[in-house]
Design a protein around this motif. Sequence first.
Motif, PDB file in Angstrom:
ATOM      1  N   ILE A   1       0.836  -1.209   0.000  1.00 50.33           N
ATOM      2  CA  ILE A   1       0.000   0.000   0.000  1.00 50.33           C
ATOM      3  C   ILE A   1       0.869   1.256   0.000  1.00 50.33           C
ATOM      4  O   ILE A   1       0.620   2.200  -0.767  1.00 50.33           O
ATOM      5  N   VAL A   2       1.880   1.282   0.861  1.00 47.96           N
ATOM      6  CA  VAL A   2       2.810   2.421   0.907  1.00 47.96           C
ATOM      7  C   VAL A   2       3.479   2.604  -0.450  1.00 47.96           C
ATOM      8  O   VAL A   2       3.637   3.730  -0.939  1.00 47.96           O
ATOM      9  N   GLY A   3       3.866   1.496  -1.069  1.00 41.34           N
ATOM     10  CA  GLY A   3       4.493   1.550  -2.388  1.00 41.34           C
ATOM     11  C   GLY A   3       3.576   2.119  -3.448  1.00 41.34           C
ATOM     12  O   GLY A   3       4.018   2.895  -4.314  1.00 41.34           O
ATOM     13  N   ILE A   4       2.303   1.746  -3.401  1.00 46.21           N
ATOM     14  CA  ILE A   4       1.324   2.277  -4.358  1.00 46.21           C
ATOM     15  C   ILE A   4       1.272   3.799  -4.261  1.00 46.21           C
ATOM     16  O   ILE A   4       1.331   4.517  -5.272  1.00 46.21           O
TER      17      ILE A   4
ATOM     18  N   ASP B   1      12.512   9.769 -19.692  1.00 49.99           N
ATOM     19  CA  ASP B   1      11.168   9.197 -19.757  1.00 49.99           C
ATOM     20  C   ASP B   1      10.883   8.428 -18.468  1.00 49.99           C
ATOM     21  O   ASP B   1      11.742   7.699 -17.968  1.00 49.99           O
ATOM     22  N   LYS B   2       9.681   8.577 -17.924  1.00 47.21           N
ATOM     23  CA  LYS B   2       9.398   7.957 -16.627  1.00 47.21           C
ATOM     24  C   LYS B   2       9.386   6.431 -16.691  1.00 47.21           C
ATOM     25  O   LYS B   2       9.678   5.762 -15.691  1.00 47.21           O
ATOM     26  N   SER B   3       9.080   5.855 -17.853  1.00 42.98           N
ATOM     27  CA  SER B   3       9.135   4.397 -17.979  1.00 42.98           C
ATOM     28  C   SER B   3      10.572   3.898 -17.842  1.00 42.98           C
ATOM     29  O   SER B   3      10.821   2.847 -17.244  1.00 42.98           O
ATOM     30  N   PHE B   4      11.509   4.667 -18.379  1.00 42.75           N
ATOM     31  CA  PHE B   4      12.924   4.327 -18.251  1.00 42.75           C
ATOM     32  C   PHE B   4      13.373   4.437 -16.802  1.00 42.75           C
ATOM     33  O   PHE B   4      14.070   3.555 -16.282  1.00 42.75           O
ATOM     34  N   ILE B   5      12.950   5.499 -16.122  1.00 45.55           N
ATOM     35  CA  ILE B   5      13.299   5.681 -14.702  1.00 45.55           C
ATOM     36  C   ILE B   5      12.728   4.540 -13.872  1.00 45.55           C
ATOM     37  O   ILE B   5      13.414   3.958 -13.022  1.00 45.55           O
ATOM     38  N   ASN B   6      11.483   4.185 -14.128  1.00 47.26           N
ATOM     39  CA  ASN B   6      10.831   3.118 -13.369  1.00 47.26           C
ATOM     40  C   ASN B   6      11.502   1.768 -13.601  1.00 47.26           C
ATOM     41  O   ASN B   6      11.599   0.945 -12.689  1.00 47.26           O
ATOM     42  N   SER B   7      11.974   1.534 -14.813  1.00 48.68           N
ATOM     43  CA  SER B   7      12.658   0.270 -15.090  1.00 48.68           C
ATOM     44  C   SER B   7      13.993   0.202 -14.345  1.00 48.68           C
ATOM     45  O   SER B   7      14.403  -0.873 -13.895  1.00 48.68           O
ATOM     46  N   LEU B   8      14.674   1.349 -14.193  1.00 52.77           N
ATOM     47  CA  LEU B   8      15.899   1.390 -13.394  1.00 52.77           C
ATOM     48  C   LEU B   8      15.601   1.101 -11.919  1.00 52.77           C
ATOM     49  O   LEU B   8      16.336   0.349 -11.260  1.00 52.77           O
ATOM     50  N   ILE B   9      14.532   1.690 -11.401  1.00 53.35           N
ATOM     51  CA  ILE B   9      14.141   1.454 -10.009  1.00 53.35           C
ATOM     52  C   ILE B   9      13.788  -0.017  -9.802  1.00 53.35           C
ATOM     53  O   ILE B   9      14.119  -0.611  -8.768  1.00 53.35           O
ATOM     54  N   LEU B  10      13.144  -0.607 -10.791  1.00 55.65           N
ATOM     55  CA  LEU B  10      12.797  -2.032 -10.734  1.00 55.65           C
ATOM     56  C   LEU B  10      14.044  -2.882 -10.495  1.00 55.65           C
ATOM     57  O   LEU B  10      14.048  -3.787  -9.639  1.00 55.65           O
ATOM     58  N   GLY B  11      15.097  -2.593 -11.229  1.00 47.19           N
ATOM     59  CA  GLY B  11      16.346  -3.324 -11.058  1.00 47.19           C
ATOM     60  C   GLY B  11      16.983  -3.074  -9.701  1.00 47.19           C
ATOM     61  O   GLY B  11      17.459  -4.001  -9.036  1.00 47.19           O
ATOM     62  N   LEU B  12      16.985  -1.812  -9.254  1.00 41.27           N
ATOM     63  CA  LEU B  12      17.598  -1.459  -7.973  1.00 41.27           C
ATOM     64  C   LEU B  12      16.907  -2.150  -6.798  1.00 41.27           C
ATOM     65  O   LEU B  12      17.559  -2.574  -5.841  1.00 41.27           O
ATOM     66  N   LEU B  13      15.589  -2.281  -6.881  1.00 40.32           N
ATOM     67  CA  LEU B  13      14.829  -2.890  -5.787  1.00 40.32           C
ATOM     68  C   LEU B  13      15.153  -4.369  -5.597  1.00 40.32           C
ATOM     69  O   LEU B  13      14.978  -4.915  -4.502  1.00 40.32           O
ATOM     70  N   LEU B  14      15.619  -5.009  -6.654  1.00 37.33           N
ATOM     71  CA  LEU B  14      15.905  -6.441  -6.557  1.00 37.33           C
ATOM     72  C   LEU B  14      17.364  -6.743  -6.204  1.00 37.33           C
ATOM     73  O   LEU B  14      17.724  -7.905  -5.980  1.00 37.33           O
TER      74      LEU B  14
ATOM     75  N   ILE C   1      10.504  -6.876  -2.671  1.00 39.75           N
ATOM     76  CA  ILE C   1       9.667  -7.526  -3.680  1.00 39.75           C
ATOM     77  C   ILE C   1       8.253  -6.953  -3.656  1.00 39.75           C
ATOM     78  O   ILE C   1       7.622  -6.781  -4.707  1.00 39.75           O
ATOM     79  N   SER C   2       7.745  -6.622  -2.465  1.00 43.01           N
ATOM     80  CA  SER C   2       6.425  -6.001  -2.377  1.00 43.01           C
ATOM     81  C   SER C   2       6.417  -4.635  -3.061  1.00 43.01           C
ATOM     82  O   SER C   2       5.449  -4.275  -3.752  1.00 43.01           O
ATOM     83  N   LEU C   3       7.509  -3.883  -2.903  1.00 41.09           N
ATOM     84  CA  LEU C   3       7.626  -2.586  -3.590  1.00 41.09           C
ATOM     85  C   LEU C   3       7.723  -2.772  -5.103  1.00 41.09           C
ATOM     86  O   LEU C   3       7.221  -1.938  -5.871  1.00 41.09           O
ATOM     87  N   VAL C   4       8.358  -3.862  -5.537  1.00 41.22           N
ATOM     88  CA  VAL C   4       8.372  -4.181  -6.965  1.00 41.22           C
ATOM     89  C   VAL C   4       6.945  -4.390  -7.466  1.00 41.22           C
ATOM     90  O   VAL C   4       6.577  -3.909  -8.547  1.00 41.22           O
ATOM     91  N   GLY C   5       6.130  -5.097  -6.673  1.00 37.86           N
ATOM     92  CA  GLY C   5       4.725  -5.292  -7.041  1.00 37.86           C
ATOM     93  C   GLY C   5       3.991  -3.973  -7.171  1.00 37.86           C
ATOM     94  O   GLY C   5       3.220  -3.762  -8.121  1.00 37.86           O
ATOM     95  N   SER C   6       4.226  -3.059  -6.220  1.00 36.61           N
ATOM     96  CA  SER C   6       3.606  -1.728  -6.283  1.00 36.61           C
ATOM     97  C   SER C   6       4.057  -0.969  -7.523  1.00 36.61           C
ATOM     98  O   SER C   6       3.251  -0.349  -8.216  1.00 36.61           O
ATOM     99  N   LEU C   7       5.363  -1.013  -7.768  1.00 35.71           N
ATOM    100  CA  LEU C   7       5.935  -0.297  -8.913  1.00 35.71           C
ATOM    101  C   LEU C   7       5.348  -0.799 -10.225  1.00 35.71           C
ATOM    102  O   LEU C   7       4.948  -0.001 -11.087  1.00 35.71           O
ATOM    103  N   ILE C   8       5.285  -2.118 -10.391  1.00 32.74           N
ATOM    104  CA  ILE C   8       4.758  -2.688 -11.626  1.00 32.74           C
ATOM    105  C   ILE C   8       3.295  -2.307 -11.811  1.00 32.74           C
ATOM    106  O   ILE C   8       2.859  -1.938 -12.912  1.00 32.74           O
ATOM    107  N   LEU C   9       2.519  -2.375 -10.727  1.00 32.25           N
ATOM    108  CA  LEU C   9       1.087  -2.073 -10.826  1.00 32.25           C
ATOM    109  C   LEU C   9       0.830  -0.614 -11.173  1.00 32.25           C
ATOM    110  O   LEU C   9      -0.037  -0.307 -12.002  1.00 32.25           O
TER     111      LEU C   9
END
Length: 231
Positions: free
Chosen positions: A67-70, A87-100, A125-133
Amino acid sequence: MKIKVKEIIIIMFLALIGGILDTFCFKENFNTFCLIQTGNFTKIFVELINGNIELGLYSLMIFLVFIVGIILFKVLNTYVFNKTILDKSFINSLILGLLLIPLIFLEFNSATIFNVNNVVNSICISLVGSLILVSFSRVGEINFASTMITNDTRLMGENLIEGIKEKDKTKLKKTLIYFGILLVFALGVISTALIIKFVDDTIRERLILLILFISIIVIIVLNFKIMKEKL
């Protein structure tokens, strides 16, 4: 409307990541769901009612982090990332990698529930779920959720019926894409389950992480190429 090949590949790799991570958590992290929160939300109450207080609270922690991640990623995408030159999609994909990255150094520990390794990995991993959603619920012209197969199945059915009724080729193409999402998610689940079952304990987690990071690198590279095309 033209559906770009790069965008389809990104969608499929996100689905693969979803299947891998949820299976990995379910098998290695006390049967919890760090991405699919419907199952995890149910587990909270089942475990508490059955007297498994610690496991129920552990599942609750994962849900609250989600929920906090959302909220966090919604704010970042709405008010921060839109103001950058990237581009924010590029930034988000970088964050995706950093979180793991923490998963490389911290293995899940089945000896106890609330320990540093389990808590840090579950939070990430829960934050990854928030990020992807939040950040990848739409790629190009395709609305989807790589961690919510129920929603993708509904969209597949809707586009199939409307595509046939309206003789709309675009909607029929979307039907195939949603069907592909289901297949790739299943591939992630099956491959991860097989690795956990048959591969030696000393290397199986590394092998799963290798597949994950290859997938993320592909997503980062493709998002970078899409960003360059927009500039």
